[in-house]
Design a protein around this motif. Structure first.
Motif, PDB file in Angstrom:
ATOM      1  N   LEU A  88       0.830  -1.205   0.000  1.00 15.11           N
ATOM      2  CA  LEU A  88       0.000   0.000   0.000  1.00 15.11           C
ATOM      3  C   LEU A  88       0.866   1.258   0.000  1.00 15.11           C
ATOM      4  O   LEU A  88       0.642   2.174  -0.798  1.00 15.11           O
ATOM      5  N   GLN A  89       1.860   1.309   0.875  1.00 11.60           N
ATOM      6  CA  GLN A  89       2.752   2.473   0.939  1.00 11.60           C
ATOM      7  C   GLN A  89       3.513   2.652  -0.363  1.00 11.60           C
ATOM      8  O   GLN A  89       3.609   3.756  -0.893  1.00 11.60           O
ATOM      9  N   GLY A  92       1.468   4.275  -3.000  1.00 11.18           N
ATOM     10  CA  GLY A  92       0.929   5.594  -2.715  1.00 11.18           C
ATOM     11  C   GLY A  92      -0.441   5.631  -2.072  1.00 11.18           C
ATOM     12  O   GLY A  92      -1.132   6.654  -2.150  1.00 11.18           O
ATOM     13  N   PHE A  93      -0.848   4.537  -1.441  1.00 12.31           N
ATOM     14  CA  PHE A  93      -2.149   4.513  -0.776  1.00 12.31           C
ATOM     15  C   PHE A  93      -1.968   4.775   0.713  1.00 12.31           C
ATOM     16  O   PHE A  93      -1.038   4.269   1.337  1.00 12.31           O
ATOM     17  N   SER A  94      -2.877   5.546   1.265  1.00 12.96           N
ATOM     18  CA  SER A  94      -2.870   5.830   2.692  1.00 12.96           C
ATOM     19  C   SER A  94      -3.362   4.595   3.439  1.00 12.96           C
ATOM     20  O   SER A  94      -4.446   4.079   3.164  1.00 12.96           O
ATOM     21  N   ILE A  95      -2.580   4.135   4.400  1.00 11.42           N
ATOM     22  CA  ILE A  95      -2.956   2.960   5.176  1.00 11.42           C
ATOM     23  C   ILE A  95      -4.246   3.221   5.956  1.00 11.42           C
ATOM     24  O   ILE A  95      -5.097   2.354   6.079  1.00 11.42           O
ATOM     25  N   ASP A  96      -4.399   4.432   6.452  1.00 11.96           N
ATOM     26  CA  ASP A  96      -5.570   4.780   7.268  1.00 11.96           C
ATOM     27  C   ASP A  96      -6.834   4.998   6.447  1.00 11.96           C
ATOM     28  O   ASP A  96      -7.933   4.875   6.977  1.00 11.96           O
ATOM     29  N   LYS A  97      -6.678   5.355   5.174  1.00 14.70           N
ATOM     30  CA  LYS A  97      -7.843   5.729   4.373  1.00 14.70           C
ATOM     31  C   LYS A  97      -8.159   4.760   3.236  1.00 14.70           C
ATOM     32  O   LYS A  97      -9.036   5.028   2.428  1.00 14.70           O
ATOM     33  N   THR A  98      -7.456   3.645   3.187  1.00 16.33           N
ATOM     34  CA  THR A  98      -7.660   2.685   2.109  1.00 16.33           C
ATOM     35  C   THR A  98      -8.346   1.444   2.664  1.00 16.33           C
ATOM     36  O   THR A  98      -7.870   0.837   3.621  1.00 16.33           O
TER      37      THR A  98
END
Length: 124
Positions: A88-89, A92-98
């Protein structure tokens, strides 16, 4: 040629393709196969709607040493989780918002009985 004439890696790829086809019929879209990093590997990364699904595929010919799903113990789950968070990181994905979840697809016996276990991550 049967699956048993293949080496372990080729067998694994065959079962992963079976799982992928099964999940595709259930409207999951393939994102990536065999993502690996220093921390581990994820067999399939798929998407169901807005949710990323990190999938472990397990095959067992028989249950002499436990079922296929029993092979995905707490330690294996934590390894998958760390690898998924890295993916995820990295992408480019936010761990908290994905939105994401962790599934297991088991394939058992010579009849290739498939079961799909959703949201298997055990916290604690």
């Amino acid at each position: 040629m049967t699956v048993f004439n293949l080496n372990k890696r080729q067998q694994g790829q065959t079962y992963e393709r079976m799982a992928e086809q099964f999940l595709s019929r259930h409207r999951l879209k393939l994102i990536e196969r065999n993502f690996s990093c220093r921390g581990g590997e994820i067999d399939l990364i798929m998407r169901q709607g807005k949710c990323f699904v990190f999938i472990e595929v397990k095959y067992r010919t028989h249950r002499h040493f436990g079922s296929a799903s029993e092979a995905v113990n707490w330690h294996k789950q934590q390894k998958i989780k760390r690898t998924a968070l890295f993916w995820l990181q990295k992408n480019g994905f936010s761990i908290d918002k994905t939105e994401c979840r962790f599934d297991v697809v088991t394939i058992e016996g010579q009849e290739h009985h498939i079961e799909w276990h959703t949201n298997i991550l055990v916290e604690g």
